[in-house]
Design an enzyme around this catalytic site. Structure first.
Site, PDB file in Angstrom:
ATOM      1  N   CYS A   1      -9.879  -1.977 -10.734  1.00 28.74           N
ATOM      2  CA  CYS A   1      -9.147  -0.892  -9.840  1.00 28.74           C
ATOM      3  C   CYS A   1      -7.741  -1.420  -9.253  1.00 28.74           C
ATOM      4  CB  CYS A   1      -9.905  -0.557  -8.743  1.00 28.74           C
ATOM      5  SG  CYS A   1     -10.438  -1.657  -7.601  1.00 28.74           S
TER       6      CYS A   1
ATOM      7  N   GLU B   1     -11.990  -9.619  -5.655  1.00 30.77           N
ATOM      8  CA  GLU B   1     -10.473  -9.806  -5.353  1.00 30.77           C
ATOM      9  C   GLU B   1      -9.893 -11.137  -4.645  1.00 30.77           C
ATOM     10  OE1 GLU B   1      -9.148  -6.434  -2.850  1.00 30.77           O
ATOM     11  OE2 GLU B   1     -10.959  -6.323  -1.872  1.00 30.77           O
TER      12      GLU B   1
ATOM     13  N   ASP C   1      -4.816  -8.058  -4.718  1.00 27.75           N
ATOM     14  CA  ASP C   1      -5.192  -9.123  -3.927  1.00 27.75           C
ATOM     15  C   ASP C   1      -5.600 -10.318  -4.660  1.00 27.75           C
ATOM     16  OD1 ASP C   1      -4.831  -8.081  -1.335  1.00 27.75           O
ATOM     17  OD2 ASP C   1      -6.552  -6.923  -1.316  1.00 27.75           O
TER      18      ASP C   1
ATOM     19  N   HIS D   1       0.866  -1.000   0.084  1.00 22.95           N
ATOM     20  CA  HIS D   1      -0.114  -0.241   0.050  1.00 22.95           C
ATOM     21  C   HIS D   1       0.696   1.307   0.068  1.00 22.95           C
ATOM     22  CE1 HIS D   1      -3.315  -2.771   0.814  1.00 22.95           C
ATOM     23  NE2 HIS D   1      -3.983  -2.007   0.022  1.00 22.95           N
TER      24      HIS D   1
HETATM   25  C1  PEP Z   1      -6.762  -4.491  -4.771  1.00 28.25           C
HETATM   26  O1  PEP Z   1      -6.536  -5.503  -4.040  1.00 28.25           O
HETATM   27  O2  PEP Z   1      -6.461  -4.987  -5.926  1.00 28.25           O
HETATM   28  C2  PEP Z   1      -7.104  -3.262  -4.540  1.00 28.25           C
HETATM   29  C3  PEP Z   1      -7.553  -2.486  -5.433  1.00 28.25           C
HETATM   30  O3  PEP Z   1      -7.471  -3.092  -3.232  1.00 28.25           O
HETATM   31  P1  PEP Z   1      -6.239  -2.713  -2.166  1.00 28.25           P
HETATM   32  O4  PEP Z   1      -4.819  -2.573  -3.194  1.00 28.25           O
HETATM   33  O5  PEP Z   1      -6.328  -1.315  -1.544  1.00 28.25           O
HETATM   34  O6  PEP Z   1      -6.122  -3.849  -1.369  1.00 28.25           O
HETATM   35 MG    MG Z   2      -7.502  -5.558  -2.035  1.00 29.34          MG
END
Ligand code: PEP
Ligand code: MG
Length: 538
Positions: A497, A426, A450, A187
């Site tokens: 996303c 995910e 994920d 993150h």
């Molecule tokens: C993902 O898992 O691709 C996602 C967009 O959420 P995060 O990266 O915040 O887990």
């Molecule tokens: Mg995620």
């Protein structure tokens, strides 16, 4: 000049001084001192400096986030000045001949324990505040610089940075990140991309770099310490070239994201805070496809209230002026932790009590967020999506809670807008039941970060597994194709996303699969639009 090679997680060039970020948990040494009066005076001076810092933070917060948020610094100042707290510190210095750092740490621990054992929830919560002010006092005593004290923008170098450390930093003072640990899908890496600053991982960092001039070359992963004139010249030229390229892309602002043969796709942006909206608008984002609302929780030292959340969501929605804003409900747990969550230690946090599971287990937290989201929906075009879904029953339970919240708002006469509801795809389970999920939802947003982690059984945080984290793995691409097909069978639009959405080598593939939306870091919007406009999918 010395050159170190790491791995780039976001491009760009940064030139500036290094700020070596040391973790706040510190080992306080217990030392015997002879001159207790001098030590007491040292504490007195540190106390004054801490009060000055807190006052400055109060003023800054007042302007940036308003009085309600600023008050915390006022409360902290009162605690630092509290007679019982200070008497205990002087007492330890004078009667036990101990150093001021030790006296502060011991007093802080004692007061925190005392507060934590109280029945009253308000006083219980003060335990964290005491910890916070003790750390601040110890930082001042030991001469450690606080990230909030920086007077000039810096290159932050650290062993590792957690998402909460990253969000607490003053964005206007950040030129680049350099860490030893971390991975490109962590993150913190995602935040660096959202903030549009160069970032490197995998470097053997050295505290002796603190304060030195350096250059981060995010194009090839290099760090130069005390660069010579020639290197500086080359790097400044690279920076100029980057600016020129960005200016060229500006010509694509206002143009449609459409292929040569007329296939349109929506290009939305991922954000983590209100502050990122300006970047979305500058890059002509057609909407926000993922607002990671959990960062709002990570910035705080208490569960954000309905009103605190409402103000933030409303501001984002209003700033986007009618464009779609999809807010993801809190995705806490795993690497996204703060003390006040009080989440139990887990053997496998990535597979533990996190995201929607916390919400379904603690519906009060969930309902507070949903009320704030629905109230904000009256001011624009809001979508809500839910993370880490694996089963259809979860979605049914979510919809039941959403209906309860709407009924409460109706009873209270509070208006709200038409809200699209969606889930993040995910987990492999969500892909496999996507046809059923599509019957319940308005949209899907594929979280490839994920999805890759759970499909390939690869910890996305683990830098050592880089080459096994293959986001182009045929299993992932087939899952995306399958999700789009199943979503479309039931009028459920499908976006991506996760970071893979910004992978320009796959833009054509996604267009051919029929993906309806790509949500990417704001800086990727115009480069992807450029590719789309040159692509033909027939
Ligand atoms: C993902 O898992 O691709 C996602 C967009 O959420 P995060 O990266 O915040 O887990
Ligand atoms: Mg995620």
């Amino acid at each position: 000049m010395e050159k170190f090679q790491g791995k780039s997680i976001f491009s760009g060039v940064a030139i500036g001084r290094i700020f070596f970020f040391a973790k706040s948990e510190q080992q306080v040494k217990r030392e015997r001192i002879e001159d207790t009066e001098a030590e007491a005076a040292r504490f007195e001076a540190a106390k004054e400096k801490t009060l000055e810092q807190l006052h400055a933070l109060y003023e800054k917060a007042l302007v940036e986030v308003g009085e309600a948020q600023a008050e915390i610094f006022d409360a902290h100042a009162m605690m630092v000045d509290d007679t019982d707290f200070c008497d205990s510190i002087y007492n330890i210095i004078r009667t036990q001949n101990m150093n001021a750092e030790y006296a502060v740490a011991t007093t802080g621990d004692n007061f925190a324990t005392m507060f934590a054992e109280m029945d009253d929830e308000y006083f219980k919560a003060r335990a964290l505040d005491v910890k916070d002010i003790s750390e601040r006092l110890i930082n001042v005593l030991s001469g450690k610089q606080d990230a909030a004290d920086l007077s000039e923008p810096v290159i932050v170098v650290a062993e590792d940075l957690t998402p909460s450390e990253t969000v607490s930093m003053d964005k206007s003072k950040l030129l680049a990140f350099v860490t030893r640990l971390g991975s490109s899908n962590s993150h913190t890496a995602i935040l660096a991309r959202t903030m549009n600053i160069p970032a490197l991982i995998g470097l053997d960092i050295d505290p002796a770099w603190n304060g030195k001039m350096a250059v981060v070359d995010g194009f090839n992963g290099a760090l130069y310490i005390e660069p010579d004139e020639k290197t500086l010249e080359v790097m400044r030229a690279k920076q100029q070239e980057e600016i020129r390229k960005r200016e060229l892309l500006q010509q694509l602002k206002g143009k449609v994201s459409e292929t040569v043969d007329g296939k349109k796709i929506r290009l939305y942006a991922n954000i983590g805070s209100v502050g990122d909206v300006a970047n979305v608008l500058q890059n002509d984002g057609e909407g926000i496809g993922l607002f990671r609302s959990e960062f709002l929780y990570l910035e705080k030292d208490h569960w954000p209230t309905e009103d605190e959340q409402f103000q933030v969501y409303k501001q984002v929605v209003e700033n986007m002026a009618g464009k779609k804003v999809i807010i993801r409900t809190l995705d806490l747990g795993a690497d996204k932790q703060a003390d006040y969550f009080n989440l139990a230690d887990e053997e496998n946090p990535a597979m533990g009590l996190r995201a929607i599971r916390i919400c379904l287990e603690q519906p009060d937290i969930f309902k507070t967020q949903l009320r704030a989201l629905y109230r904000a929906s009256a001011y624009g075009n809001v979508g809500i999506m839910f993370p880490m879904i694996t089963s259809v029953w979860e979605v049914q339970e979510i919809k039941r809670i959403v209906n309860l919240v709407k009924a409460e708002l109706d009873t209270a006469g509070i208006s709200y807008g038409d809200v699209e509801l969606g889930v993040m795809i995910e987990t492999p389970a969500a892909v496999m039941v996507s046809e059923e999920l599509a019957k319940e939802m308005d949209f899907f947003s594929i979280g490839t970060n994920d999805l890759t982690q759970y499909t390939l059984a690869i910890d996305r945080q683990n830098a050592k597994l880089g080459r096994f984290y293959d986001s182009h793995h045929p299993a992932i691409l087939e899952m995306i194709r399958m999700t789009v097909e199943n979503g479309h069978k039931h009028d459920c639009w499908v976006g991506i996303c996760g970071e893979l959405g910004a992978d320009m080598t796959l833009t054509e593939t996604f267009l051919k699969m029929g993906v309806d939306e790509l949500s990417v870091s704001p800086t990727f919007i115009l480069p992807i639009r450029e590719i789309i406009r040159k692509t033909s999918i027939q």
